[in-house]
Write a protein that holds these residues in place. Structure first.
Motif, PDB file in Angstrom:
ATOM      1  N   GLU A  41      15.657  24.252  30.543  1.00 29.37           N
ATOM      2  CA  GLU A  41      14.331  24.856  30.418  1.00 29.37           C
ATOM      3  C   GLU A  41      14.340  25.982  29.388  1.00 29.37           C
ATOM      4  OE1 GLU A  41      11.378  27.421  33.259  1.00 29.37           O
ATOM      5  OE2 GLU A  41      12.421  25.721  34.177  1.00 29.37           O
ATOM      6  N   LEU A  42      15.414  26.765  29.355  1.00 33.05           N
ATOM      7  CA  LEU A  42      15.524  27.844  28.376  1.00 33.05           C
ATOM      8  C   LEU A  42      15.517  27.288  26.953  1.00 33.05           C
ATOM      9  CD1 LEU A  42      16.041  30.850  27.673  1.00 33.05           C
ATOM     10  CD2 LEU A  42      18.482  30.328  27.865  1.00 33.05           C
ATOM     11  N   VAL A  43      16.276  26.240  26.725  1.00 30.22           N
ATOM     12  CA  VAL A  43      16.349  25.641  25.384  1.00 30.22           C
ATOM     13  C   VAL A  43      14.978  25.125  24.962  1.00 30.22           C
ATOM     14  CG1 VAL A  43      17.295  23.709  24.062  1.00 30.22           C
ATOM     15  CG2 VAL A  43      18.803  25.078  25.520  1.00 30.22           C
ATOM     16  N   THR A  44      14.303  24.388  25.839  1.00 27.34           N
ATOM     17  CA  THR A  44      12.999  23.828  25.472  1.00 27.34           C
ATOM     18  C   THR A  44      11.928  24.908  25.336  1.00 27.34           C
ATOM     19  OG1 THR A  44      12.550  23.302  27.787  1.00 27.34           O
ATOM     20  CG2 THR A  44      13.473  21.547  26.434  1.00 27.34           C
ATOM     21  N   SER A  45      12.018  25.984  26.129  1.00 28.29           N
ATOM     22  CA  SER A  45      11.023  27.052  26.024  1.00 28.29           C
ATOM     23  C   SER A  45      11.143  27.826  24.713  1.00 28.29           C
ATOM     24  CB  SER A  45      11.133  28.012  27.201  1.00 28.29           C
ATOM     25  OG  SER A  45      12.304  28.810  27.102  1.00 28.29           O
ATOM     26  N   MET A  46      12.325  27.776  24.103  1.00 24.84           N
ATOM     27  CA  MET A  46      12.539  28.451  22.822  1.00 24.84           C
ATOM     28  C   MET A  46      12.252  27.520  21.642  1.00 24.84           C
ATOM     29  SD  MET A  46      13.705  31.543  23.686  1.00 24.84           S
ATOM     30  CE  MET A  46      14.756  32.206  22.439  1.00 24.84           C
ATOM     31  N   GLY A  47      11.688  26.335  21.923  1.00 27.12           N
ATOM     32  CA  GLY A  47      11.316  25.416  20.866  1.00 27.12           C
ATOM     33  C   GLY A  47      12.363  24.361  20.557  1.00 27.12           C
ATOM     34  N   GLY A  48      13.444  24.353  21.323  1.00 32.51           N
ATOM     35  CA  GLY A  48      14.491  23.362  21.092  1.00 32.51           C
ATOM     36  C   GLY A  48      14.140  22.027  21.727  1.00 32.51           C
ATOM     37  N   GLU A  49      14.802  21.005  21.254  1.00 30.97           N
ATOM     38  CA  GLU A  49      14.616  19.668  21.794  1.00 30.97           C
ATOM     39  C   GLU A  49      15.976  19.141  22.215  1.00 30.97           C
ATOM     40  OE1 GLU A  49      13.278  15.238  20.292  1.00 30.97           O
ATOM     41  OE2 GLU A  49      12.820  16.978  19.066  1.00 30.97           O
ATOM     42  N   ILE A  50      16.068  18.648  23.417  1.00 35.22           N
ATOM     43  CA  ILE A  50      17.326  18.124  23.925  1.00 35.22           C
ATOM     44  C   ILE A  50      17.406  16.652  23.561  1.00 35.22           C
ATOM     45  CG2 ILE A  50      18.699  17.690  25.982  1.00 35.22           C
ATOM     46  CD1 ILE A  50      17.438  20.251  27.147  1.00 35.22           C
ATOM     47  N   ILE A  51      18.396  16.319  22.735  1.00 31.16           N
ATOM     48  CA  ILE A  51      18.569  14.950  22.268  1.00 31.16           C
ATOM     49  C   ILE A  51      19.382  14.154  23.284  1.00 31.16           C
ATOM     50  CG2 ILE A  51      19.578  13.518  20.456  1.00 31.16           C
ATOM     51  CD1 ILE A  51      19.084  15.896  18.556  1.00 31.16           C
ATOM     52  N   SER A  52      20.434  14.759  23.787  1.00 37.14           N
ATOM     53  CA  SER A  52      21.325  14.087  24.726  1.00 37.14           C
ATOM     54  C   SER A  52      21.887  15.144  25.663  1.00 37.14           C
ATOM     55  CB  SER A  52      22.458  13.397  23.964  1.00 37.14           C
ATOM     56  OG  SER A  52      23.377  12.825  24.853  1.00 37.14           O
ATOM     57  N   ASP A  53      22.060  14.786  26.912  1.00 40.00           N
ATOM     58  CA  ASP A  53      22.633  15.730  27.851  1.00 40.00           C
ATOM     59  C   ASP A  53      23.452  14.986  28.896  1.00 40.00           C
ATOM     60  OD1 ASP A  53      20.445  14.608  29.126  1.00 40.00           O
ATOM     61  OD2 ASP A  53      19.963  16.405  30.224  1.00 40.00           O
ATOM     62  N   GLU A  54      24.222  15.752  29.629  1.00 38.07           N
ATOM     63  CA  GLU A  54      25.095  15.199  30.647  1.00 38.07           C
ATOM     64  C   GLU A  54      25.198  16.226  31.767  1.00 38.07           C
ATOM     65  OE1 GLU A  54      29.812  14.313  30.788  1.00 38.07           O
ATOM     66  OE2 GLU A  54      28.737  13.496  29.071  1.00 38.07           O
ATOM     67  N   MET A  55      25.195  15.757  32.986  1.00 38.03           N
ATOM     68  CA  MET A  55      25.327  16.671  34.127  1.00 38.03           C
ATOM     69  C   MET A  55      26.673  17.380  34.061  1.00 38.03           C
ATOM     70  SD  MET A  55      22.769  16.971  36.166  1.00 38.03           S
ATOM     71  CE  MET A  55      23.545  17.645  37.613  1.00 38.03           C
ATOM     72  N   PRO A  56      26.710  18.662  34.425  1.00 40.74           N
ATOM     73  CA  PRO A  56      27.980  19.388  34.427  1.00 40.74           C
ATOM     74  C   PRO A  56      28.960  18.757  35.411  1.00 40.74           C
ATOM     75  CG  PRO A  56      26.127  20.881  34.762  1.00 40.74           C
ATOM     76  CD  PRO A  56      25.590  19.495  34.831  1.00 40.74           C
ATOM     77  N   LYS A  57      30.225  18.852  35.085  1.00 43.39           N
ATOM     78  CA  LYS A  57      31.263  18.348  35.976  1.00 43.39           C
ATOM     79  C   LYS A  57      32.405  19.330  36.018  1.00 43.39           C
ATOM     80  CE  LYS A  57      32.873  15.482  32.229  1.00 43.39           C
ATOM     81  NZ  LYS A  57      32.249  14.443  31.522  1.00 43.39           N
ATOM     82  N   MET A  58      33.098  19.356  37.135  1.00 42.74           N
ATOM     83  CA  MET A  58      34.236  20.251  37.314  1.00 42.74           C
ATOM     84  C   MET A  58      35.425  19.683  36.547  1.00 42.74           C
ATOM     85  SD  MET A  58      35.215  23.020  38.905  1.00 42.74           S
ATOM     86  CE  MET A  58      34.764  23.394  40.568  1.00 42.74           C
ATOM     87  N   MET A  59      36.098  20.542  35.779  1.00 40.85           N
ATOM     88  CA  MET A  59      37.303  20.115  35.074  1.00 40.85           C
ATOM     89  C   MET A  59      38.273  21.279  35.010  1.00 40.85           C
ATOM     90  SD  MET A  59      36.065  20.060  31.049  1.00 40.85           S
ATOM     91  CE  MET A  59      35.519  18.408  31.194  1.00 40.85           C
ATOM     92  N   ASN A  60      39.538  20.972  34.964  1.00 40.18           N
ATOM     93  CA  ASN A  60      40.557  22.007  34.841  1.00 40.18           C
ATOM     94  C   ASN A  60      40.633  22.467  33.393  1.00 40.18           C
ATOM     95  OD1 ASN A  60      41.330  21.851  37.548  1.00 40.18           O
ATOM     96  ND2 ASN A  60      42.684  20.134  37.129  1.00 40.18           N
ATOM     97  N   LEU A  61      40.712  23.774  33.210  1.00 43.12           N
ATOM     98  CA  LEU A  61      40.822  24.340  31.880  1.00 43.12           C
ATOM     99  C   LEU A  61      42.287  24.650  31.566  1.00 43.12           C
ATOM    100  CD1 LEU A  61      37.756  26.751  32.020  1.00 43.12           C
ATOM    101  CD2 LEU A  61      37.866  24.456  31.038  1.00 43.12           C
ATOM    102  N   ALA A  62      42.630  24.686  30.314  1.00 44.39           N
ATOM    103  CA  ALA A  62      44.017  24.864  29.899  1.00 44.39           C
ATOM    104  C   ALA A  62      44.581  26.221  30.308  1.00 44.39           C
ATOM    105  CB  ALA A  62      44.133  24.685  28.392  1.00 44.39           C
ATOM    106  N   TYR A  63      43.739  27.236  30.377  1.00 46.76           N
ATOM    107  CA  TYR A  63      44.249  28.582  30.638  1.00 46.76           C
ATOM    108  C   TYR A  63      44.190  28.970  32.111  1.00 46.76           C
ATOM    109  CZ  TYR A  63      39.265  29.614  30.243  1.00 46.76           C
ATOM    110  OH  TYR A  63      37.902  29.594  30.375  1.00 46.76           O
ATOM    111  N   VAL A  64      43.835  28.051  32.977  1.00 48.38           N
ATOM    112  CA  VAL A  64      43.747  28.376  34.404  1.00 48.38           C
ATOM    113  C   VAL A  64      45.055  28.076  35.073  1.00 48.38           C
ATOM    114  CG1 VAL A  64      42.593  27.784  36.575  1.00 48.38           C
ATOM    115  CG2 VAL A  64      41.287  27.988  34.481  1.00 48.38           C
TER     116      VAL A  64
END
Length: 64
Positions: A41-64
């Motif tokens: 919503e923030l992106v679209t309210s600032m005039g942006g257009e979402i071309i492609s998106d994906e639901m967030p997913k949990m992943m392990n990060l290298a520094y954790v």
């Protein structure tokens, strides 16, 4: 002019950005979709257009 060609010519001057973000792991799983929706919503309210998106997913990060 066909509609698809018109869309391409209109978007010829626009820029494409990729956004990556991290959510803190303390957010309950049921609230992740809310945070995700707020970001979209923030992106679209600032005039942006979402071309492609994906639901967030949990992943392990290298520094954790």
């Amino acid at each position: 002019m066909p509609e698809s060609e018109n869309e391409i010519s209109e978007g010829a001057n626009s820029k494409v950005y990729e956004i990556g973000y991290l959510l803190v792991p303390t957010i309950p799983p049921e609230d992740i979709t809310i945070s995700y929706g707020n970001l979209k919503e923030l992106v679209t309210s600032m005039g942006g257009e979402i071309i492609s998106d994906e639901m967030p997913k949990m992943m392990n990060l290298a520094y954790v």
